[in-house]
Design a protein around this motif. Structure first.
Motif, PDB file in Angstrom:
ATOM      1  N   ALA A 201     -13.097  23.412  11.105  1.00 40.79           N
ATOM      2  CA  ALA A 201     -13.989  23.483   9.958  1.00 40.79           C
ATOM      3  C   ALA A 201     -13.622  22.481   8.868  1.00 40.79           C
ATOM      4  CB  ALA A 201     -13.999  24.903   9.402  1.00 40.79           C
ATOM      5  N   SER A 202     -12.346  22.318   8.605  1.00 39.20           N
ATOM      6  CA  SER A 202     -11.927  21.406   7.535  1.00 39.20           C
ATOM      7  C   SER A 202     -12.278  19.964   7.860  1.00 39.20           C
ATOM      8  CB  SER A 202     -10.423  21.553   7.285  1.00 39.20           C
ATOM      9  OG  SER A 202      -9.675  21.233   8.453  1.00 39.20           O
ATOM     10  N   VAL A 203     -12.188  19.580   9.117  1.00 36.57           N
ATOM     11  CA  VAL A 203     -12.569  18.218   9.527  1.00 36.57           C
ATOM     12  C   VAL A 203     -14.077  18.026   9.377  1.00 36.57           C
ATOM     13  CG1 VAL A 203     -12.692  16.619  11.482  1.00 36.57           C
ATOM     14  CG2 VAL A 203     -10.615  17.963  11.093  1.00 36.57           C
ATOM     15  N   LYS A 204     -14.840  19.025   9.763  1.00 34.54           N
ATOM     16  CA  LYS A 204     -16.298  18.938   9.648  1.00 34.54           C
ATOM     17  C   LYS A 204     -16.743  18.761   8.194  1.00 34.54           C
ATOM     18  CE  LYS A 204     -17.141  22.003  13.623  1.00 34.54           C
ATOM     19  NZ  LYS A 204     -17.655  23.334  14.037  1.00 34.54           N
ATOM     20  N   ASP A 205     -16.027  19.404   7.278  1.00 35.99           N
ATOM     21  CA  ASP A 205     -16.441  19.400   5.870  1.00 35.99           C
ATOM     22  C   ASP A 205     -15.829  18.276   5.052  1.00 35.99           C
ATOM     23  OD1 ASP A 205     -17.884  21.709   6.359  1.00 35.99           O
ATOM     24  OD2 ASP A 205     -16.254  23.044   5.722  1.00 35.99           O
ATOM     25  N   ALA A 206     -14.859  17.572   5.600  1.00 36.22           N
ATOM     26  CA  ALA A 206     -14.043  16.646   4.807  1.00 36.22           C
ATOM     27  C   ALA A 206     -14.879  15.617   4.056  1.00 36.22           C
ATOM     28  CB  ALA A 206     -13.025  15.951   5.710  1.00 36.22           C
ATOM     29  N   ALA A 207     -15.770  14.897   4.750  1.00 38.86           N
ATOM     30  CA  ALA A 207     -16.538  13.826   4.107  1.00 38.86           C
ATOM     31  C   ALA A 207     -17.478  14.382   3.039  1.00 38.86           C
ATOM     32  CB  ALA A 207     -17.320  13.040   5.154  1.00 38.86           C
ATOM     33  N   SER A 208     -18.088  15.535   3.294  1.00 37.77           N
ATOM     34  CA  SER A 208     -19.000  16.138   2.317  1.00 37.77           C
ATOM     35  C   SER A 208     -18.263  16.503   1.035  1.00 37.77           C
ATOM     36  CB  SER A 208     -19.653  17.386   2.915  1.00 37.77           C
ATOM     37  OG  SER A 208     -20.423  17.062   4.058  1.00 37.77           O
ATOM     38  N   LEU A 209     -17.076  17.077   1.178  1.00 34.46           N
ATOM     39  CA  LEU A 209     -16.284  17.450  -0.001  1.00 34.46           C
ATOM     40  C   LEU A 209     -15.817  16.211  -0.764  1.00 34.46           C
ATOM     41  CD1 LEU A 209     -14.174  20.346   1.565  1.00 34.46           C
ATOM     42  CD2 LEU A 209     -16.038  20.571  -0.098  1.00 34.46           C
ATOM     43  N   GLU A 210     -15.417  15.179  -0.045  1.00 36.66           N
ATOM     44  CA  GLU A 210     -15.007  13.932  -0.702  1.00 36.66           C
ATOM     45  C   GLU A 210     -16.175  13.298  -1.447  1.00 36.66           C
ATOM     46  OE1 GLU A 210     -13.073  11.150   1.857  1.00 36.66           O
ATOM     47  OE2 GLU A 210     -11.785  12.675   2.775  1.00 36.66           O
ATOM     48  N   LEU A 211     -17.351  13.362  -0.849  1.00 35.12           N
ATOM     49  CA  LEU A 211     -18.537  12.793  -1.507  1.00 35.12           C
ATOM     50  C   LEU A 211     -18.815  13.505  -2.818  1.00 35.12           C
ATOM     51  CD1 LEU A 211     -21.117  10.939  -1.300  1.00 35.12           C
ATOM     52  CD2 LEU A 211     -22.275  12.981  -0.426  1.00 35.12           C
ATOM     53  N   VAL A 212     -18.776  14.821  -2.811  1.00 33.27           N
ATOM     54  CA  VAL A 212     -19.032  15.590  -4.024  1.00 33.27           C
ATOM     55  C   VAL A 212     -18.022  15.234  -5.109  1.00 33.27           C
ATOM     56  CG1 VAL A 212     -18.915  17.925  -5.004  1.00 33.27           C
ATOM     57  CG2 VAL A 212     -20.238  17.497  -2.919  1.00 33.27           C
ATOM     58  N   ASN A 213     -16.761  15.122  -4.738  1.00 33.16           N
ATOM     59  CA  ASN A 213     -15.735  14.748  -5.719  1.00 33.16           C
ATOM     60  C   ASN A 213     -16.005  13.367  -6.301  1.00 33.16           C
ATOM     61  OD1 ASN A 213     -14.304  17.132  -5.434  1.00 33.16           O
ATOM     62  ND2 ASN A 213     -12.982  16.337  -3.804  1.00 33.16           N
ATOM     63  N   TRP A 214     -16.453  12.446  -5.454  1.00 34.12           N
ATOM     64  CA  TRP A 214     -16.732  11.079  -5.929  1.00 34.12           C
ATOM     65  C   TRP A 214     -17.944  11.073  -6.857  1.00 34.12           C
ATOM     66  CZ3 TRP A 214     -20.521   7.364  -5.911  1.00 34.12           C
ATOM     67  CH2 TRP A 214     -20.127   6.048  -6.159  1.00 34.12           C
ATOM     68  N   LEU A 215     -19.012  11.755  -6.449  1.00 38.31           N
ATOM     69  CA  LEU A 215     -20.253  11.744  -7.236  1.00 38.31           C
ATOM     70  C   LEU A 215     -20.085  12.414  -8.588  1.00 38.31           C
ATOM     71  CD1 LEU A 215     -22.999  12.620  -4.590  1.00 38.31           C
ATOM     72  CD2 LEU A 215     -22.711  10.434  -5.770  1.00 38.31           C
ATOM     73  N   THR A 216     -19.463  13.570  -8.616  1.00 42.91           N
ATOM     74  CA  THR A 216     -19.372  14.329  -9.862  1.00 42.91           C
ATOM     75  C   THR A 216     -18.465  13.656 -10.887  1.00 42.91           C
ATOM     76  OG1 THR A 216     -17.641  15.701  -8.849  1.00 42.91           O
ATOM     77  CG2 THR A 216     -19.893  16.536  -8.778  1.00 42.91           C
ATOM     78  N   GLY A 217     -17.683  12.697 -10.451  1.00 44.40           N
ATOM     79  CA  GLY A 217     -16.858  11.945 -11.390  1.00 44.40           C
ATOM     80  C   GLY A 217     -17.535  10.712 -11.938  1.00 44.40           C
ATOM     81  N   ARG A 218     -18.756  10.444 -11.498  1.00 40.07           N
ATOM     82  CA  ARG A 218     -19.476   9.243 -11.919  1.00 40.07           C
ATOM     83  C   ARG A 218     -20.317   9.513 -13.169  1.00 40.07           C
ATOM     84  NH1 ARG A 218     -18.200   4.452 -10.186  1.00 40.07           N
ATOM     85  NH2 ARG A 218     -20.360   3.838 -10.610  1.00 40.07           N
ATOM     86  N   PRO A 219     -20.478   8.506 -14.048  1.00 34.15           N
ATOM     87  CA  PRO A 219     -21.323   8.697 -15.243  1.00 34.15           C
ATOM     88  C   PRO A 219     -22.787   8.934 -14.879  1.00 34.15           C
ATOM     89  CG  PRO A 219     -20.641   6.384 -15.011  1.00 34.15           C
ATOM     90  CD  PRO A 219     -19.830   7.181 -14.027  1.00 34.15           C
ATOM     91  N   GLU A 220     -23.237   8.378 -13.756  1.00 29.52           N
ATOM     92  CA  GLU A 220     -24.636   8.580 -13.351  1.00 29.52           C
ATOM     93  C   GLU A 220     -24.919  10.054 -13.072  1.00 29.52           C
ATOM     94  OE1 GLU A 220     -23.226   4.526 -12.211  1.00 29.52           O
ATOM     95  OE2 GLU A 220     -22.556   6.564 -11.743  1.00 29.52           O
ATOM     96  N   TRP A 221     -23.923  10.764 -12.591  1.00 31.20           N
ATOM     97  CA  TRP A 221     -24.096  12.179 -12.279  1.00 31.20           C
ATOM     98  C   TRP A 221     -24.277  13.012 -13.546  1.00 31.20           C
ATOM     99  CZ3 TRP A 221     -24.543  14.865  -7.719  1.00 31.20           C
ATOM    100  CH2 TRP A 221     -24.425  16.250  -7.795  1.00 31.20           C
ATOM    101  N   ARG A 222     -23.559  12.656 -14.593  1.00 32.59           N
ATOM    102  CA  ARG A 222     -23.560  13.459 -15.814  1.00 32.59           C
ATOM    103  C   ARG A 222     -24.902  13.426 -16.534  1.00 32.59           C
ATOM    104  NH1 ARG A 222     -18.198  11.400 -15.938  1.00 32.59           N
ATOM    105  NH2 ARG A 222     -18.775   9.626 -17.275  1.00 32.59           N
ATOM    106  N   THR A 223     -25.734  12.435 -16.264  1.00 34.98           N
ATOM    107  CA  THR A 223     -27.032  12.322 -16.941  1.00 34.98           C
ATOM    108  C   THR A 223     -27.876  13.575 -16.747  1.00 34.98           C
ATOM    109  OG1 THR A 223     -27.012   9.919 -16.629  1.00 34.98           O
ATOM    110  CG2 THR A 223     -29.130  10.941 -17.146  1.00 34.98           C
ATOM    111  N   MET A 224     -27.964  14.042 -15.508  1.00 33.26           N
ATOM    112  CA  MET A 224     -28.753  15.247 -15.221  1.00 33.26           C
ATOM    113  C   MET A 224     -27.998  16.232 -14.339  1.00 33.26           C
ATOM    114  SD  MET A 224     -32.664  13.863 -14.576  1.00 33.26           S
ATOM    115  CE  MET A 224     -33.246  15.551 -14.283  1.00 33.26           C
TER     116      MET A 224
END
Length: 494
Positions: A201-224
């Motif tokens: 399960a952790s391997v299946k989810d790894a990229a999705s979790l990394e993506l969320v961490n990357w996106l939510t740290g971006r200024p573009e995400w904070r707009t909305m």
């Protein structure tokens, strides 16, 4: 008396002319201003002035009045000429339609493609990634296709096709503050497929979790808070709906992550109960590079002689007690008006696109039951061939492709409930024969007119006047983001 009257009349004539000119002055000014606006000329254009027109009459009051009027006219802002207006229109053509594409780290897309030989144990998928994700050109030796624009496209290959098409979108911007929507080019479908068999399960989810961490740290995400973001998986939503952390459970949990639930998520099949995911058409074999290729194909389908009333192409599901496919095979096989293409496991003919595309082109109605999931790529292949789809479950199309198919389902399809097929209360042949010929022909024309909306154009070129499936999808995403933005502003104001 006559002399005196005549003489007096001559003396009064200049005065009468002066009074006439003075009374006409306001009307002349109105006409002058009207013509100036119509002609796009500045009000202070160096034409002969009205002052000059009455100066010979010697009216000082009239001259003073007219001078004041012209002075006021000079102070008016000049009207825009046609060139300025056209330039302004050109600048605004993308206003409210700009899309910003995140420049993701390569591990979220390009690096995933490098592992294409290992996605499946039984087939090398790398061949399907050529030509911007379209695959190799199909063999048109039997004439079932056109010579241009047809490729052996994988039905789960939309990740790369959609991204390639987005790179050609006419209103891209590098300034996220101007963007109406933000595209996240994460190859979610390709990512999940490489871990569906044998991974924990952790391997299946790894990229999705990394993506969320990357996106939510971006200024573009904070707009909305990500509500203006959209992402796509070329597989069904069921592959991203894992409910537990059990290694044996199918798929990953991308769609269940809170941050992803803020985004608009696109699949070839959505879930019935969620509101943030939307279905887009399966990719077919047709990827036109020019408008003319679409028009020519449509015209060719209009001219097809449809000898069969209905067709079923597919295999049975002996291990699925809910499947109605064996009933369809039985009814089709017993009818002289039905063409059956029965696909058994490992049978080569059903792996060749022309096998069923040729039959669809010669058939009025194509049966489209559920398969492993509610939807089938075959439904879009049938529409591409001008064959009216017959659905047996609402989730096979009606509750899925709301952005791309008409709300008036009866105009392009036939519905027969699964329960009626199981109970044996309905004859498919009799149901379809009851449709008047002129109605069936009108349905065929509606289906053919839908073709541009359901195809994905060749990402290496650009259509001129036709909107394809990507164009309609982006328009719908932008409309959704606008509504969400209004809702957010309304809540903030209250």
């Amino acid at each position: 008396m006559e002399r005196s009257a005549a003489h007096g009349g001559k003396r009064s004539l200049p005065r009468l002319l002066f009074l006439a000119a003075l009374s006409a002055t306001p009307w002349l000014l109105i006409v002058y201003l009207h013509l100036s606006v119509l002609n796009g000329a500045p009000a202070s254009s160096p034409q002969p002035s009205l002052v000059d027109a009455v100066a010979s009459d010697g009216g000082k009051d009239a001259q003073r009045f007219l001078l004041e009027q012209e002075e006021r006219l000079r102070k008016l802002p000049p009207s825009r000429d046609a060139t300025t207006a056209a330039a302004a229109a050109a600048e605004d053509v993308c206003e409210g339609r700009y899309v910003y594409i995140h420049d993701l780290p390569s591990r979220f897309n390009v690096d995933i493609l490098r592992n294409c030989r290992e996605w499946y144990r039984w087939i090398n998928m790398c061949v399907y990634l050529s030509n911007g994700g379209l695959g190799e050109p199909v063999d048109n030796a039997d004439g079932a296709f056109a010579d241009e624009g047809w490729y052996a496209t994988d039905h789960f290959g939309l990740d790369l096709i959609f991204h390639s098409r987005m790179k050609q979108y006419e209103c891209l911007t590098d300034d996220s503050s101007r963007a109406a929507a933000v595209f996240v080019p994460f190859y979610a479908g390709f990512d999940v497929v490489q871990h569906l068999w044998g991974s924990n399960a952790s391997v299946k989810d790894a990229a999705s979790l990394e993506l969320v961490n990357w996106l939510t740290g971006r200024p573009e995400w904070r707009t909305m808070g990500g509500r203006d973001h959209f992402v796509l998986s070329g597989r069904t939503a069921w592959d991203h709906q894992r409910q537990t952390d059990s290694d044996s459970e199918w798929g990953n949990k991308l769609l269940r992550l809170p941050a992803v639930q803020n985004m608009t998520v696109l699949f070839v099949e959505k879930t019935p109960w969620t509101e943030h995911d939307f279905a887009v058409p399966y990719p077919t074999y047709f990827h036109p590079a020019k408008d003319a290729e679409i028009f020519q194909w449509q015209q060719r389908m209009r001219g097809m002689k449809r000898e069969w009333l209905f067709t079923f192409a597919g295999g049975t599901r002996p291990g699925d007690p809910n499947s109605i496919r064996h009933h369809l095979v039985r009814q089709c096989g017993a009818s002289s008006l039905c063409k059956l293409i029965q696909c058994r496991k490992g049978e080569r003919k059903c792996l060749i696109p022309s096998t069923f595309m040729r039959v669809f082109q010669g058939t009025r109605f194509c049966l489209q039951p559920t398969g492993d999931t509610y939807t089938r790529r075959s439904a879009f292949d049938a529409i591409l061939a001008g064959c009216v789809p017959v659905f047996f479950h609402p989730a096979s199309a009606y509750t899925q492709y709301k952005w791309h198919l008409p709300d008036e389902h009866e105009t392009y399809s036939v519905f027969i409930a699964e329960e009626d097929i199981r109970s044996g209360n309905v004859s498919i042949e009799e149901t379809l024969r009851r449709i008047p010929p002129h109605v069936a022909e009108k349905m065929t024309e509606t289906v053919i007119n839908l073709i541009p909306r359901l195809v994905y154009a060749d990402p290496r070129s650009k259509l001129e006047t036709v909107k394809d499936a990507v164009d309609l999808t982006v328009d719908a995403v932008i409309d959704r983001v606008k509504k969400l933005r209004k809702e957010m502003h309304g809540v903030a104001a209250s």
